[in-house]
Design an enzyme around this catalytic site. Structure first.
Site, PDB file in Angstrom:
ATOM      1  N   LYS A   1      -2.199  14.267   4.920  1.00  0.00           N
ATOM      2  CA  LYS A   1      -2.229  14.064   6.374  1.00  0.00           C
ATOM      3  C   LYS A   1      -2.953  15.218   7.056  1.00  0.00           C
ATOM      4  O   LYS A   1      -3.760  15.029   7.957  1.00  0.00           O
ATOM      5  CB  LYS A   1      -0.806  13.942   6.939  1.00  0.00           C
ATOM      6  CG  LYS A   1      -0.078  12.655   6.585  1.00  0.00           C
ATOM      7  CD  LYS A   1       1.240  12.523   7.367  1.00  0.00           C
ATOM      8  CE  LYS A   1       1.999  11.258   7.029  1.00  0.00           C
ATOM      9  NZ  LYS A   1       3.208  11.040   7.835  1.00  0.00           N
TER      10      LYS A   1
ATOM     11  N   LYS B   1       7.907   6.915  12.180  1.00  0.00           N
ATOM     12  CA  LYS B   1       9.038   7.835  12.297  1.00  0.00           C
ATOM     13  C   LYS B   1       8.647   9.030  13.177  1.00  0.00           C
ATOM     14  O   LYS B   1       9.343   9.389  14.106  1.00  0.00           O
ATOM     15  CB  LYS B   1       9.456   8.298  10.896  1.00  0.00           C
ATOM     16  CG  LYS B   1      10.642   9.213  10.862  1.00  0.00           C
ATOM     17  CD  LYS B   1      11.064   9.476   9.422  1.00  0.00           C
ATOM     18  CE  LYS B   1      12.110  10.579   9.369  1.00  0.00           C
ATOM     19  NZ  LYS B   1      12.524  10.892   8.004  1.00  0.00           N
TER      20      LYS B   1
ATOM     21  N   GLU C   1      -3.208   7.120  11.166  1.00  0.00           N
ATOM     22  CA  GLU C   1      -3.553   5.709  11.011  1.00  0.00           C
ATOM     23  C   GLU C   1      -2.823   4.848  12.040  1.00  0.00           C
ATOM     24  O   GLU C   1      -3.413   3.997  12.709  1.00  0.00           O
ATOM     25  CB  GLU C   1      -3.166   5.213   9.600  1.00  0.00           C
ATOM     26  CG  GLU C   1      -4.002   5.779   8.471  1.00  0.00           C
ATOM     27  CD  GLU C   1      -3.455   7.083   7.912  1.00  0.00           C
ATOM     28  OE1 GLU C   1      -2.691   7.784   8.633  1.00  0.00           O
ATOM     29  OE2 GLU C   1      -3.788   7.409   6.766  1.00  0.00           O
TER      30      GLU C   1
ATOM     31  N   HIS D   1      -2.217 -13.795 -17.741  1.00  0.00           N
ATOM     32  CA  HIS D   1      -3.605 -14.158 -18.027  1.00  0.00           C
ATOM     33  C   HIS D   1      -4.550 -12.990 -17.835  1.00  0.00           C
ATOM     34  O   HIS D   1      -5.757 -13.182 -17.768  1.00  0.00           O
ATOM     35  CB  HIS D   1      -4.014 -15.347 -17.151  1.00  0.00           C
ATOM     36  CG  HIS D   1      -3.198 -16.557 -17.453  1.00  0.00           C
ATOM     37  ND1 HIS D   1      -3.602 -17.532 -18.339  1.00  0.00           N
ATOM     38  CD2 HIS D   1      -1.948 -16.910 -17.042  1.00  0.00           C
ATOM     39  CE1 HIS D   1      -2.652 -18.453 -18.427  1.00  0.00           C
ATOM     40  NE2 HIS D   1      -1.636 -18.094 -17.657  1.00  0.00           N
TER      41      HIS D   1
ATOM     42  N   GLU E   1       6.663   8.101  -4.974  1.00  0.00           N
ATOM     43  CA  GLU E   1       6.732   9.128  -3.942  1.00  0.00           C
ATOM     44  C   GLU E   1       8.046   9.907  -4.100  1.00  0.00           C
ATOM     45  O   GLU E   1       8.114  11.094  -3.802  1.00  0.00           O
ATOM     46  CB  GLU E   1       6.637   8.504  -2.548  1.00  0.00           C
ATOM     47  CG  GLU E   1       6.222   9.508  -1.485  1.00  0.00           C
ATOM     48  CD  GLU E   1       5.986   8.884  -0.116  1.00  0.00           C
ATOM     49  OE1 GLU E   1       6.462   7.759   0.127  1.00  0.00           O
ATOM     50  OE2 GLU E   1       5.354   9.530   0.720  1.00  0.00           O
TER      51      GLU E   1
ATOM     52  N   GLY F   1      11.166   7.828   5.019  1.00  0.00           N
ATOM     53  CA  GLY F   1      10.237   6.725   5.292  1.00  0.00           C
ATOM     54  C   GLY F   1      10.365   5.594   4.290  1.00  0.00           C
ATOM     55  O   GLY F   1      10.491   4.419   4.647  1.00  0.00           O
ATOM     56  N   ARG F   2      10.348   5.930   2.997  1.00  0.00           N
ATOM     57  CA  ARG F   2      10.369   4.883   1.971  1.00  0.00           C
ATOM     58  C   ARG F   2      11.747   4.262   1.784  1.00  0.00           C
ATOM     59  O   ARG F   2      11.912   3.366   0.960  1.00  0.00           O
ATOM     60  CB  ARG F   2       9.840   5.436   0.655  1.00  0.00           C
ATOM     61  CG  ARG F   2      10.550   6.689   0.172  1.00  0.00           C
ATOM     62  CD  ARG F   2       9.758   7.361  -0.939  1.00  0.00           C
ATOM     63  NE  ARG F   2      10.299   8.652  -1.333  1.00  0.00           N
ATOM     64  CZ  ARG F   2      10.047   9.797  -0.716  1.00  0.00           C
ATOM     65  NH1 ARG F   2       9.284   9.811   0.366  1.00  0.00           N
ATOM     66  NH2 ARG F   2      10.549  10.929  -1.159  1.00  0.00           N
TER      67      ARG F   2
HETATM   68  C1  G6Q Z   1       7.602   7.963   3.153  1.00  0.00           C
HETATM   69  C2  G6Q Z   1       6.461   8.821   3.465  1.00  0.00           C
HETATM   70  C3  G6Q Z   1       5.307   8.146   4.143  1.00  0.00           C
HETATM   71  C4  G6Q Z   1       5.564   7.801   5.607  1.00  0.00           C
HETATM   72  C5  G6Q Z   1       4.237   7.450   6.271  1.00  0.00           C
HETATM   73  C6  G6Q Z   1       4.384   7.051   7.709  1.00  0.00           C
HETATM   74  O1  G6Q Z   1       8.611   8.330   2.609  1.00  0.00           O
HETATM   75  O2  G6Q Z   1       6.870   9.929   4.133  1.00  0.00           O
HETATM   76  O3  G6Q Z   1       4.892   6.972   3.477  1.00  0.00           O
HETATM   77  O4  G6Q Z   1       6.468   6.766   5.723  1.00  0.00           O
HETATM   78  O5  G6Q Z   1       3.356   8.536   6.159  1.00  0.00           O
HETATM   79  O6  G6Q Z   1       4.968   8.063   8.469  1.00  0.00           O
HETATM   80  P1  G6Q Z   1       5.444   7.796   9.932  1.00  0.00           P
HETATM   81  O7  G6Q Z   1       6.529   6.782   9.902  1.00  0.00           O
HETATM   82  O8  G6Q Z   1       5.911   9.101  10.482  1.00  0.00           O
HETATM   83  O9  G6Q Z   1       4.250   7.257  10.692  1.00  0.00           O
END
Ligand code: G6Q
Length: 546
Positions: A507, A208, A214, A387, A356, A270-271
């Site tokens: 972050k 986003k 990462e 199990h 989250e 994001g989620r």
């Molecule tokens: C989701 C969070 C988090 C985010 C990641 C990736 O709600 O904010 O999981 O999606 O940190 O972020 P970017 O899409 O900006 O790389």
């Protein structure tokens, strides 16, 4: 003026009194007292059948919980979300994942602009691109067709696509390979690419912000890998990389042509983004038509949440039952147990969605809460979990409400195997509810000293979901159900379910620390003594290895 604290509301106090009066009642008594309970305490919607009769609730419990929802403004807040109001108050953003699955003719305004046409414009571009790749028309730099798709992203830009790919594998192109790289651990990238031909590989870089450590690190590794394998010509990037982001500037800076970028908007968390262009790998795998079916499932659940009466509103019921155990019984977790191998990543996906969103310690007005918020969600597919950790659910000292999810038909029928799977699901919910009494244990000839060990007290609550089969539509409905259940819980707690300041902190901190690990000279360390010592130890080991 701040709202009265949740615990001092009349509705909360009524529930607390009711909980005290119900405390000694068992599920067995509830079932003995109502022969129809198992067919009465059920709700249906969007192809899902929910049996919530094996919960420690009565009609009064549900009535009081609904009153609490009303008093806490859940319905008004729901309508505000669907309207596009900026209900994510700490980030001053609308929360409109529901717009991602709205039909073309709907109107949803953000700051006076109807966002639905933009949503469909991106979906159409995604569909055209996916068709091209799937048909072999989109070729790699050396002219070979694309056979491998690697989605690079993390958190909300990864967990949805991974889960959906696994869940819908049955519908996916089996002559293509789909992989996902998220961890900054180089192993993730190396293992994902080791047996692939770069000439046939397309990277979908999902971020986003397009600034996430990462993802950007892995995207650069991918770029280097690609260029090294394809002769170093920069022009190859255009054929092997597409981006999904809200940040065109950073995408361009990375070297991806914005013509190969699929956008989304700051009102998509994001989620909550797997229905946006973040789902491009899902669409590449299952095709645009099945992807739209999945969106239709999400949308049908949105409509259900908006309009079904409170008594039979699935997300409302789920959210209220979660509140009941979390805040009155003190249950700290919820186990999600899909009896479907394809849903193996569903609990991991739900962990982000639920934890989250509702892992918050202050209310919208910034006051520290004096009640428990977001429970811990966890789980594994049955029957495997039976199990291992089910032992603790059956005989441990903690109350663990469980959601069981099963399907009438297997996508891979094999003799009577599906019956065995479902027999296990039904047996577990029965055993958890009614257990095994000392009398029953004795009747089996068990020696007296062993009786207490073999007794299962029962009274362990469960929800059971049944659906016809695992289709894209059902998956969409199921996810939207949990999204809105999370919403209901957050609305009752008056917290911001849509920010994630804890994630932001992580972050920032790592970025500060990287130079301290990589500095050629000994850096001044001003952390606590533990962190300083860990860094020094790591640096010493690395220097020795160099
Ligand atoms: C989701 C969070 C988090 C985010 C990641 C990736 O709600 O904010 O999981 O999606 O940190 O972020 P970017 O899409 O900006 O790389």
């Amino acid at each position: 003026m701040s709202a009265p604290s949740l615990r001092s509301t009349a509705e909360w106090r009524a529930l607390a009194r009711h909980w005290r009066s119900l405390r000694g009642t068992t599920l067995k008594q509830l079932f003995d007292g109502d022969a129809k309970r198992g067919t009465r305490l059920v709700a249906k919607g969007v192809g899902l059948y929910l049996d919530y009769s094996k919960n420690l609730v009565t009609d009064d419990t549900l009535r009081l919980l609904r009153q609490l929802a009303k008093a806490r403004g859940v319905f008004a807040r729901r309508d505000a979300m669907f309207r596009g109001d900026k209900i994510n108050e700490t980030e001053k953003r609308a929360v409109l994942h529901v717009a991602l699955r709205a039909p073309r003719n709907e109107r949803i305004l953000v700051d006076g602009t109807n966002v639905v046409p933009e949503v469909h414009e991106v979906l159409d571009r995604m569909a055209a691109f996916s068709e091209k790749v799937r048909a072999g028309e989109w070729r790699g730099h050396s002219g070979k067709r694309i056979r491998n798709v690697i989605s690079i992203g993390i958190g909300g830009s990864d967990l949805g696509p991974v889960m959906a790919y696994e869940a819908l594998k049955h519908y996916s192109r089996r002559d293509m390979t789909f992989r996902f790289v998220s961890n900054v651990d180089p192993t993730d990238f190396v293992e994902a690419t080791r047996d692939l031909d770069a000439a046939e590989t397309l990277f979908v870089v999902c971020s986003k912000t397009f600034t996430t450590l990462e993802t950007l690190t892995n995207a650069h590794a991918a770029r280097d890998w690609c260029l090294q394998k394809l002769g170093g010509n920069e022009a190859a990037v255009a054929k092997h990389f597409v981006a999904v982001s809200t940040n065109a500037k950073e995408v361009e800076k990375f070297g991806i042509d914005t013509a190969n970028m699929f956008g989304f908007w700051d009102w998509v968390g994001g989620r909550y983004s797997m229905d946006s262009a973040i789902g491009l790998s899902t669409m590449l795998a299952i095709g645009p038509e099945a992807f739209r079916d999945m969106l239709a499932g999400f949308h049908a659940m949105d409509e259900h949440f908006k309009s079904a009466p409170p008594e039979s509103n699935l997300p409302l019921l789920m959210g209220l039952i979660a509140i009941w155990y979390n805040d009155f019984f003190g249950a700290q977790t919820v186990a999600v147990l899909p009896y479907a191998q394809y849903l193996k990543r569903f609990p991991a996906y739900l962990q982000q969605l639920t934890m989250e969103s509702n892992g918050k310690h202050v209310t919208l007005s910034g006051e520290h809460v004096d009640y428990a918020t977001g429970p811990i969600y966890w789980g594994e597919p049955g029957t495997n979990g039976q199990h291992s950790f089910y032992q603790l659910i059956h005989q441990g000292t903690r109350l663990i409400p469980c959601d069981f999810i099963g399907f009438m038909h297997s996508l891979n029928p094999l003799g009577g195997q599906h019956d065995l799977l479902m027999a296990n699901l039904f047996a577990q919910t029965e055993a958890l509810a009614f257990g095994k009494t000392p009398e029953q244990v004795r009747a089996e000839g068990t020696p007296e000293w062993l009786v207490p060990h073999r007794v299962c007290e029962g009274n362990r609550p469960t929800n059971t979901f049944l659906a016809d089969s695992l289709t894209p539509h059902t998956l969409g409905a199921l996810i939207a159900l949990y999204e809105h259940s999370v919403f209901v819980q957050g609305a009752i707690w008056h917290i911001d379910s849509f920010d994630q300041w804890g994630v932001e902190l992580g972050k920032q901190l790592a970025n500060k620390l990287i130079p301290q690990l990589q500095d050629q000279n000994d850096p001044d360390l001003e952390h606590d003594s533990s962190t300083n010592a860990l860094i020094r130890r790591y640096r010493a080991a690395r220097t020795e290895a160099r």
